[in-house]
Scaffold this motif. Structure first.
Motif, PDB file in Angstrom:
ATOM      1  N   THR A 143      -4.856  -2.430   0.217  1.00 10.15           N
ATOM      2  CA  THR A 143      -4.728  -3.891   0.287  1.00 10.15           C
ATOM      3  C   THR A 143      -4.827  -4.509  -1.107  1.00 10.15           C
ATOM      4  N   ILE A 144      -5.490  -3.800  -2.013  1.00  9.89           N
ATOM      5  CA  ILE A 144      -5.476  -4.210  -3.419  1.00  9.89           C
ATOM      6  C   ILE A 144      -4.840  -3.064  -4.191  1.00  9.89           C
ATOM      7  N   GLU A 145      -3.687  -3.307  -4.793  1.00 10.10           N
ATOM      8  CA  GLU A 145      -3.017  -2.222  -5.508  1.00 10.10           C
ATOM      9  C   GLU A 145      -3.746  -1.957  -6.822  1.00 10.10           C
ATOM     10  N   PRO A 146      -4.116  -0.705  -7.070  1.00 11.00           N
ATOM     11  CA  PRO A 146      -4.913  -0.409  -8.264  1.00 11.00           C
ATOM     12  C   PRO A 146      -4.230  -0.855  -9.545  1.00 11.00           C
ATOM     13  N   GLU A 147      -2.896  -0.725  -9.598  1.00 13.41           N
ATOM     14  CA  GLU A 147      -2.171  -1.042 -10.838  1.00 13.41           C
ATOM     15  C   GLU A 147      -2.384  -2.509 -11.235  1.00 13.41           C
ATOM     16  N   GLY A 148      -2.524  -3.376 -10.232  1.00 15.83           N
ATOM     17  CA  GLY A 148      -2.734  -4.800 -10.514  1.00 15.83           C
ATOM     18  C   GLY A 148      -3.998  -5.037 -11.317  1.00 15.83           C
ATOM     19  N   MET A 149      -4.952  -4.121 -11.206  1.00 14.20           N
ATOM     20  CA  MET A 149      -6.200  -4.249 -11.952  1.00 14.20           C
ATOM     21  C   MET A 149      -6.258  -3.222 -13.078  1.00 14.20           C
ATOM     22  N   GLY A 150      -5.123  -2.624 -13.360  1.00 16.30           N
ATOM     23  CA  GLY A 150      -5.073  -1.642 -14.454  1.00 16.30           C
ATOM     24  C   GLY A 150      -5.830  -0.363 -14.154  1.00 16.30           C
ATOM     25  N   ALA A 151      -5.936  -0.007 -12.879  1.00 14.92           N
ATOM     26  CA  ALA A 151      -6.682   1.201 -12.513  1.00 14.92           C
ATOM     27  C   ALA A 151      -5.739   2.283 -12.007  1.00 14.92           C
ATOM     28  N   LYS A 152      -6.293   3.478 -11.821  1.00 18.02           N
ATOM     29  CA  LYS A 152      -5.462   4.589 -11.373  1.00 18.02           C
ATOM     30  C   LYS A 152      -5.350   4.611  -9.856  1.00 18.02           C
ATOM     31  N   ARG A 153      -4.276   5.205  -9.405  1.00 20.20           N
ATOM     32  CA  ARG A 153      -4.065   5.348  -7.970  1.00 20.20           C
ATOM     33  C   ARG A 153      -4.139   6.833  -7.610  1.00 20.20           C
ATOM     34  N   ALA A 154      -4.753   7.108  -6.474  1.00 19.45           N
ATOM     35  CA  ALA A 154      -4.629   8.445  -5.899  1.00 19.45           C
ATOM     36  C   ALA A 154      -3.886   8.260  -4.593  1.00 19.45           C
ATOM     37  N   GLN A 155      -2.966   9.168  -4.306  1.00 18.33           N
ATOM     38  CA  GLN A 155      -2.298   9.098  -3.011  1.00 18.33           C
ATOM     39  C   GLN A 155      -3.251   9.615  -1.960  1.00 18.33           C
ATOM     40  N   LEU A 156      -3.586   8.762  -1.022  1.00 19.72           N
ATOM     41  CA  LEU A 156      -4.589   9.143  -0.032  1.00 19.72           C
ATOM     42  C   LEU A 156      -3.965   9.171   1.346  1.00 19.72           C
ATOM     43  N   PHE A 157      -4.352  10.185   2.092  1.00 17.95           N
ATOM     44  CA  PHE A 157      -3.791  10.352   3.434  1.00 17.95           C
ATOM     45  C   PHE A 157      -4.879  10.177   4.489  1.00 17.95           C
ATOM     46  N   ALA A 158      -4.418   9.973   5.727  1.00 17.67           N
ATOM     47  CA  ALA A 158      -5.370   9.733   6.807  1.00 17.67           C
ATOM     48  C   ALA A 158      -6.331  10.917   6.951  1.00 17.67           C
ATOM     49  N   LEU A 159      -5.811  12.129   6.818  1.00 17.23           N
ATOM     50  CA  LEU A 159      -6.688  13.303   6.739  1.00 17.23           C
ATOM     51  C   LEU A 159      -6.331  14.032   5.450  1.00 17.23           C
ATOM     52  N   PRO A 160      -7.321  14.495   4.717  1.00 14.11           N
ATOM     53  CA  PRO A 160      -7.031  15.108   3.414  1.00 14.11           C
ATOM     54  C   PRO A 160      -6.322  16.439   3.614  1.00 14.11           C
ATOM     55  N   PRO A 161      -5.155  16.622   2.973  1.00 10.36           N
ATOM     56  CA  PRO A 161      -4.390  17.839   3.192  1.00 10.36           C
ATOM     57  C   PRO A 161      -5.010  19.075   2.547  1.00 10.36           C
ATOM     58  N   LYS A 162      -5.667  18.890   1.410  1.00  9.01           N
ATOM     59  CA  LYS A 162      -6.088  20.092   0.681  1.00  9.01           C
ATOM     60  C   LYS A 162      -7.584  20.196   0.489  1.00  9.01           C
ATOM     61  N   LYS A 163      -8.214  19.074   0.165  1.00  4.84           N
ATOM     62  CA  LYS A 163      -9.645  19.218  -0.087  1.00  4.84           C
ATOM     63  C   LYS A 163     -10.417  17.967   0.308  1.00  4.84           C
ATOM     64  N   VAL A 164     -11.688  18.176   0.568  1.00  2.96           N
ATOM     65  CA  VAL A 164     -12.574  17.063   0.912  1.00  2.96           C
ATOM     66  C   VAL A 164     -13.321  16.638  -0.338  1.00  2.96           C
ATOM     67  N   ARG A 165     -13.632  15.338  -0.400  1.00  3.24           N
ATOM     68  CA  ARG A 165     -14.230  14.795  -1.622  1.00  3.24           C
ATOM     69  C   ARG A 165     -15.592  14.151  -1.410  1.00  3.24           C
ATOM     70  N   PHE A 166     -16.065  14.083  -0.179  1.00  3.24           N
ATOM     71  CA  PHE A 166     -17.445  13.619   0.049  1.00  3.24           C
ATOM     72  C   PHE A 166     -17.908  14.048   1.440  1.00  3.24           C
ATOM     73  N   VAL A 167     -19.194  14.159   1.569  1.00  3.14           N
ATOM     74  CA  VAL A 167     -19.766  14.512   2.865  1.00  3.14           C
ATOM     75  C   VAL A 167     -19.499  13.346   3.817  1.00  3.14           C
TER      76      VAL A 167
END
Ligand code: FES
Ligand code: FES
Lengths: 159, 812
Positions: B95-119
């Protein structure tokens, strides 16, 4: 496994079949569709699921439904059936803004009822202790305390 | 282009009768009787229940998922994994595009295809006939993980060679920002003294008593998805669902049920939301999911956890002349939630209410293997306040000047507004010295010293603390659906009743009552005839829901604009009926009358009768039929284009309410236990539409602020395991933990809002952090404590006391 049980809820006799894993809160909500009993934690810590079992408050998320066979329950819906005739505690909550989102409120009102049944003239500290088993994230409790004080005064003057 | 100001009281609208009055909340009667309808209270035929399997690892590669045992359980309808869902769904919409704030984007999916990033990150989802079966099946899914090193410290995360969390990034830095004004080097060189240190906020969250809850239904014949949600943002959620599922946006309907508290946590876009919508779509069956409390702690969105390294240059007279701050924010894993922007807000609020000419502020936002930040009341402002207030106390201690006097010396003055801060932020209005004077009076501040000594003689250690919070509201970000506009439709029925449809929503705070009050006064209507409808994308005008205290600030202003137009049209018709000029008319209680001949009047019903039943009659024929208006209001003083900004910068907030807290505490030096004896607050949110509801809201803010300052903590261990996942170990305050609050309002009207409103919703939550630290330090002055970290648990306070004693402080 399902077992049949008989319970009186808000003065009405019910015969229901329940899965033996069902907690009382879920039976009240999902089977009797009395959704004023809320679930906030499921671990007995928030009090949103408070109901009266044989006239005393219990946390219905921590009681298995089969265990209430033959007993008597009152939920928030049993306290008032008509928006024009709320219980004095409920009326006091409305007037004193003792609720915001209303999620904790049914449990809070029933805890207040139990408190005032036992102690019709509670001091502020006693009110705070009386509702300490009910968490509210919206109000900071102050207007709840005020509501209960107002209800106590009203109920005493009616006696 | 000059920015629109509203300094002069508006001639449009009747005299204020309801605005400013303590009207009780319209929904209370229903809610107090247990007749609310929250999302969990919705039951549809054939509904399936969902349970999530969530990652037990903070950071791990997913090698293989075996769902065969889960699928074999009777009653299980579907087991969903990344392989299937990511074939059908695109990446999640921000809902807030990272580029608008000069930040990086990660492509995020409903379920992580390869790895988990938090408990707690979802790994698989089960749909079953009942929730017990769904839970059991989810627990039987076998996942083969290859564990990876967990990054749990935000400064270590930024070091070269740190384990990468987002493989396509070259480091763990989500974004950064620098602000600079004046000549800090010179200010430090010329200073009489410098204070320096590190202030830290710890991780905590809003945790509403109603967890997240949803019911979804997909009608495949009509091709329509209906999504009942405990959400703050129906329209943004609709956009996210439609985009991610590849459905036409107009075919998705989001309906906000009654919301059992939100505090920022119920803002999209959670992968959980995409997943249950997908299951309903895929299976053609209604789906219900109610989050469990532990899931809310693990994956419902966190907040806070910033480190602020600072040094400040001061003069002997207490004025602060230079400031350097380096902020490192630990926002957890990257997500499509709005939380990471809280760190930017922290940076852009510094130096809050003070005039410090030479500043250098550097922000670094780090991703880690923890639950992502989601929006939470305070939205980063609390950290800016915590820093600046600790710093003012430190300068007071260093110069020997009183804490209140140091603040008075450094305040932005009333005549300085609109005031331009180092970040580009433009503060609209305020009167800080008056608020401080008022607080000191409430506290009887000058007498406290003798009270403290008297208590000490009785063996009681009491102390007083003050803190000034700045709580900008009406957040407006570029490239986002978080903006400073909103819509309102007013529809008057043929009988003269007034339907108000708003794009803002209520998270359970009652802004619908306030909006009704505004409309009633603008029209001169009877409040009882006004019906406000919110939260349904099918019925309400497009709008951005509830965040950043915007519902009255922006939604109320939109409602006022619409009501002004309705009033004008009714007056035109009434003027024909009464044979006077519209300008000669006024209205009250549903009567339109001639100003100096009150009995010469028509009722709203007379006018609506002329409009609807006598469209060809003498009074209505000259005007377009109907009595319905949609208006959008956009807050004027926000700047996204540097060339329009008065000083060539960027300013995201139109409105800058603030508050001053003062508290008295008692400290037991032997145990570190702290008890708040008094809590006073002077509050300035401009015009208050409903003092009863505003005060209730403030109490909630104090409670959450004190909870965060003293009791609540999301504790991760060094492996990224969350230790606090129930209300037994994450302790939000109960009624016995909180004091009685004393509140006074000061109303400095905002010149940039038609009613002078500034937004109340977050006030109160920022000041407790420093006010309580300050009071504890003051209770034990001989120890010269310097509290810079929260929560102020007995353990932490006792530790600070012991360290001070061991360092020899307090020895005669
Ligand atoms: S739901 Fe029963 S105590 Fe929280
Ligand atoms: S009113 Fe919202 S939790 Fe109590």
């Amino acid at each position: 496994m399902r077992v049949p049980i008989e319970v009186t809820v808000n003065g009405k006799a019910h015969r229901v079949e329940v899965d033996t894993r069902t907690v009382l809160a879920d039976m009240i909500r999902d089977q009797l569709r009395l959704t004023g009993t809320h679930v906030g934690c499921g671990t007995g810590s928030c009090g949103a699921c408070t109901v009266m079992l044989n006239g005393r408050t219990v946390k219905s998320c921590c009681i298995l439904a089969p265990d209430v066979d033959g007993q008597e329950i009152m939920t928030i819906e049993g306290l008032a059936d008509d928006p024009r005739h709320l219980h004095p505690i409920q009326e006091a909550f409305v007037v004193n803004h003792g609720l915001q989102c209303g999620y904790c409120t049914p449990g809070m009102v029933l805890s207040a009822l139990q408190l005032l049944n036992e102690n019709p003239h509670p001091a502020e500290a006693e009110i705070r202790r009386g509702i300490a088993g009910n968490l509210c994230r919206c109000t900071g409790y102050q207007f709840i305390v005020k509501s209960i004080e107002a209800a106590a005064a009203k109920m005493a003057s009616k006696k | 282009m000059p920015v629109r100001r509203y300094d002069q009281p508006q001639s449009q609208g009747s005299a204020l009768k309801y605005v400013g009055a303590e009207v009780t909340a319209v929904k209370s009667r229903k809610l107090v009787a247990g007749r609310g309808q929250y999302a969990g209270d919705i039951y549809l035929d054939g509904m399936l229940h969902v349970a999530f399997l969530r990652s037990p690892h903070a950071h791990a590669r997913i090698r293989k998922i075996d769902t065969s045992e889960a699928r074999a359980i009777p009653g299980v309808v579907h087991v969903l994994t990344a392989e299937e869902v990511n074939r059908d769904l695109g990446p999640l919409l921000y809902t807030i595009e990272p580029e608008g704030m000069g930040a990086k984007r990660a492509q995020l999916f409903a379920l992580p295809p390869k790895k988990v990033r938090f408990v707690g990150e979802p790994v698989a989802v089960v749909a079953a006939h009942d929730k017990y079966t769904a839970r059991k099946a989810a627990d039987l899914i076998e996942v083969d993980y290859e564990s990876l090193p967990a990054v749990v410290d935000c400064e270590a995360a930024l070091e070269p060679g740190a384990e990468l969390i987002e493989p396509e990034w070259s480091d763990n830095l989500l974004g950064s920002r620098d602000f600079r004004s004046g000549d800090p080097d010179r200010a430090f060189a010329e200073a009489d003294g410098v204070v320096k240190g590190t202030v830290r906020t710890h991780r905590y969250l809003g945790t509403p008593i109603e967890p997240r809850a949803y019911v979804v239904n997909y009608d495949s014949f009509e091709g329509r998805l209906t999504f009942w949600a405990s959400t703050q943002h129906p329209h943004q959620l609709r956009a996210c669902l439609a985009d991610t599922l590849g459905l036409p946006e107009a075919s998705v309907r989001v309906i906000q049920a009654d919301v059992g508290g939100a505090f920022g946590l119920k803002t999209p876009f959670y992968p959980d939301e995409a997943l249950i919508a997908y299951l309903a779509y895929k299976l053609g069956r209604p789906i219900k999911w109610i989050e469990e409390r532990a899931e809310n702690f693990l994956a419902g969105g966190h907040a806070r956890e910033e480190r602020l390294h600072y040094e400040a240059a001061y003069r002997k007279d207490g004025s602060v002349t230079g400031l350097r701050v380096r902020i490192i924010a630990d926002v957890g894993a990257q997500s499509t939630l709005q939380g990471c922007w809280m760190a930017y807000v922290t940076a852009s609020c510094i130096p809050t209410v003070y005039k410090i000419p030479n500043c250098e502020i550097r922000l670094q936002v780090a991703v880690t293997n923890k639950c992502p930040w989601t929006a939470y009341r305070g939205f980063g402002k609390e950290a800016a306040t915590f820093l600046m207030e600790r710093l003012m106390d430190e300068v007071a201690a260093a110069t020997g000047i009183d804490r209140a006097a140091v603040r008075l010396r450094n305040y932005i003055q009333p005549e300085d507004f609109p005031y331009h801060q180092v970040s580009g932020s433009i503060l609209d209005s305020g009167n800080y010295p008056a608020a401080m004077t008022r607080l000191l009076k409430m506290l009887d501040y000058d007498r406290f010293e003798s009270e403290r000594e008297a208590a000490r003689k009785q063996g009681r250690r009491i102390g007083i603390g003050i803190a000034h919070e700045l709580m900008p509201e009406g957040c407006t970000l570029p490239s986002s659906l978080i903006s400073g506009y909103d819509g309102c439709t007013i529809r008057v029925t043929p009988s003269g009743d007034i339907k108000v449809l708003t794009g803002v929503t209520s998270p359970g705070t009652g802004n619908e009552t306030g909006i009704a009050q505004i409309v009633a006064d603008t029209l001169g209507a009877d409040l009882k005839r006004i019906f406000v409808v919110q939260g349904d994308t099918e019925i309400c005008p497009f709008g951005l829901g509830n965040f950043s205290s915007r519902s009255i600030l922006i939604g109320g202003a939109a409602a006022r604009e619409a009501a002004v137009d309705i009033r004008a049209k009714m007056f035109k018709v009434a003027s024909k009926m009464l044979e006077v000029m519209p300008a000669d008319l006024d209205a009250e209680d549903g009567q339109i009358f001639v100003k100096d001949a009150r009995s010469h009047a028509v009722s709203f019903a007379d006018v609506t009768r002329a409009i609807y039943r006598e469209s060809y009659g003498p009074h209505a024929l000259d005007f377009e039929p109907g009595l319905e208006v949609t208006r959008y209001y956009r807050t004027p003083n926000v700047y996204h284009q540097p060339q329009l900004h008065p000083f060539g910068g960027f300013s995201a907030y139109p409105s800058w309410p603030y508050g001053l807290a003062g508290c008295v505490v008692e400290v037991d030096p032997e145990t570190g236990a702290v008890k708040i004896l008094r809590y006073c607050y002077v509050h300035d949110s401009g015009k208050i539409v409903n003092p009863l509801l505003a005060e209730g809201n403030l109490h909630g803010g104090f409670a959450q602020g004190i909870g965060g300052a003293m009791y609540e903590n999301l504790a991760y261990d060094e492996n990224g395991q969350l230790r606090t996942t129930t209300f037994y170990d994450y302790t939000i305050p109960t009624a016995v933990d909180l004091p009685h609050f004393e509140v006074e309002h000061q109303e400095t009207l905002s010149p940039f809002n038609p009613l002078g409103c500034k937004g109340v919703g977050e006030s109160g939550i920022g000041a407790p952090l420093s006010a309580i630290c300050s009071a504890i330090e003051n209770a034990l002055p001989e120890l010269k404590l310097q509290l810079r970290e929260t929560p102020l648990t007995p353990n932490r306070v006792w530790g600070a006391i012991e360290r001070a004693r061991r360092a020899g402080n307090g020895k005669a």
